[in-house]
Write a protein that holds these residues in place. Sequence first.
Motif, PDB file in Angstrom:
ATOM      1  N   MET A   1      30.928 -17.153 -40.290  1.00 42.07           N
ATOM      2  CA  MET A   1      29.717 -16.336 -40.223  1.00 42.07           C
ATOM      3  C   MET A   1      28.676 -16.840 -41.212  1.00 42.07           C
ATOM      4  O   MET A   1      27.476 -16.877 -40.899  1.00 42.07           O
ATOM      5  N   ILE A   2      29.115 -17.241 -42.386  1.00 40.63           N
ATOM      6  CA  ILE A   2      28.173 -17.822 -43.349  1.00 40.63           C
ATOM      7  C   ILE A   2      27.514 -19.053 -42.742  1.00 40.63           C
ATOM      8  O   ILE A   2      26.297 -19.227 -42.854  1.00 40.63           O
ATOM      9  N   ALA A   3      28.291 -19.897 -42.086  1.00 40.51           N
ATOM     10  CA  ALA A   3      27.743 -21.106 -41.469  1.00 40.51           C
ATOM     11  C   ALA A   3      26.736 -20.761 -40.373  1.00 40.51           C
ATOM     12  O   ALA A   3      25.681 -21.399 -40.265  1.00 40.51           O
ATOM     13  N   ILE A   4      27.041 -19.765 -39.566  1.00 37.27           N
ATOM     14  CA  ILE A   4      26.133 -19.342 -38.496  1.00 37.27           C
ATOM     15  C   ILE A   4      24.817 -18.829 -39.077  1.00 37.27           C
ATOM     16  O   ILE A   4      23.730 -19.212 -38.633  1.00 37.27           O
ATOM     17  N   ILE A   5      24.912 -17.970 -40.083  1.00 40.19           N
ATOM     18  CA  ILE A   5      23.700 -17.408 -40.695  1.00 40.19           C
ATOM     19  C   ILE A   5      22.897 -18.503 -41.382  1.00 40.19           C
ATOM     20  O   ILE A   5      21.666 -18.543 -41.279  1.00 40.19           O
TER      21      ILE A   5
ATOM     22  N   VAL B   1      23.800 -15.324 -49.062  1.00 42.13           N
ATOM     23  CA  VAL B   1      24.544 -14.815 -47.911  1.00 42.13           C
ATOM     24  C   VAL B   1      25.961 -14.506 -48.379  1.00 42.13           C
ATOM     25  O   VAL B   1      26.637 -15.370 -48.946  1.00 42.13           O
ATOM     26  N   VAL B   2      26.411 -13.266 -48.150  1.00 47.35           N
ATOM     27  CA  VAL B   2      27.723 -12.825 -48.624  1.00 47.35           C
ATOM     28  C   VAL B   2      28.573 -12.408 -47.425  1.00 47.35           C
ATOM     29  O   VAL B   2      28.210 -11.497 -46.685  1.00 47.35           O
TER      30      VAL B   2
ATOM     31  N   ILE C   1      19.322 -21.627 -49.752  1.00 42.57           N
ATOM     32  CA  ILE C   1      20.343 -20.695 -49.282  1.00 42.57           C
ATOM     33  C   ILE C   1      21.628 -20.930 -50.064  1.00 42.57           C
ATOM     34  O   ILE C   1      22.129 -22.049 -50.130  1.00 42.57           O
ATOM     35  N   ASP C   2      22.154 -19.876 -50.651  1.00 41.27           N
ATOM     36  CA  ASP C   2      23.414 -19.928 -51.380  1.00 41.27           C
ATOM     37  C   ASP C   2      24.363 -18.949 -50.691  1.00 41.27           C
ATOM     38  O   ASP C   2      23.927 -18.099 -49.911  1.00 41.27           O
ATOM     39  N   ASP C   3      25.658 -19.039 -50.998  1.00 41.30           N
ATOM     40  CA  ASP C   3      26.591 -18.116 -50.367  1.00 41.30           C
ATOM     41  C   ASP C   3      27.682 -17.695 -51.331  1.00 41.30           C
ATOM     42  O   ASP C   3      27.904 -18.341 -52.357  1.00 41.30           O
TER      43      ASP C   3
ATOM     44  N   LEU D   1      18.072 -21.878 -41.673  1.00 42.64           N
ATOM     45  CA  LEU D   1      17.485 -23.218 -41.731  1.00 42.64           C
ATOM     46  C   LEU D   1      16.519 -23.438 -40.571  1.00 42.64           C
ATOM     47  O   LEU D   1      15.455 -24.040 -40.752  1.00 42.64           O
ATOM     48  N   GLN D   2      16.861 -22.944 -39.389  1.00 42.03           N
ATOM     49  CA  GLN D   2      15.973 -23.081 -38.233  1.00 42.03           C
ATOM     50  C   GLN D   2      14.664 -22.333 -38.440  1.00 42.03           C
ATOM     51  O   GLN D   2      13.623 -22.747 -37.925  1.00 42.03           O
ATOM     52  N   PHE D   3      14.705 -21.243 -39.206  1.00 39.36           N
ATOM     53  CA  PHE D   3      13.485 -20.481 -39.496  1.00 39.36           C
ATOM     54  C   PHE D   3      12.663 -21.107 -40.618  1.00 39.36           C
ATOM     55  O   PHE D   3      11.565 -20.652 -40.907  1.00 39.36           O
ATOM     56  N   GLY D   4      13.216 -22.117 -41.297  1.00 40.40           N
ATOM     57  CA  GLY D   4      12.478 -22.799 -42.349  1.00 40.40           C
ATOM     58  C   GLY D   4      12.936 -22.498 -43.764  1.00 40.40           C
ATOM     59  O   GLY D   4      12.412 -23.055 -44.725  1.00 40.40           O
ATOM     60  N   PHE D   5      13.912 -21.620 -43.916  1.00 44.97           N
ATOM     61  CA  PHE D   5      14.452 -21.345 -45.244  1.00 44.97           C
ATOM     62  C   PHE D   5      15.368 -22.492 -45.648  1.00 44.97           C
ATOM     63  O   PHE D   5      16.097 -23.034 -44.824  1.00 44.97           O
TER      64      PHE D   5
END
Length: 77
Positions: A18-22, A11-12, A34-36, A27-31
């Motif tokens: 916004m990074i925190a929101i995404i 996530v860029v 995740i890096d940023d 995470l809620q979808f199961g991923f």
Amino acid sequence: MRPISEIKILVVDDYREMIAIIRRMLLQFGFSAIDDAADGPSALAKLRQGAYDLVISDMIMTPMDGLGLLREIRADA
């Protein structure tokens, strides 16, 4: 097909909130892999160090916008 938890996402965005929101949404979808990165050059450095399956990028960033990042990703072998 790999489990959703193993799909690596970058996530860029230059806006940390916004990074925190995404990240929370993913995470809620199961991923979970995740890096940023805070900007295009940082994202390119991470992409060159390891493979990602998906890049989610903001379009309006400095010093490199999202379209510039996309062009660099496509041009880099």
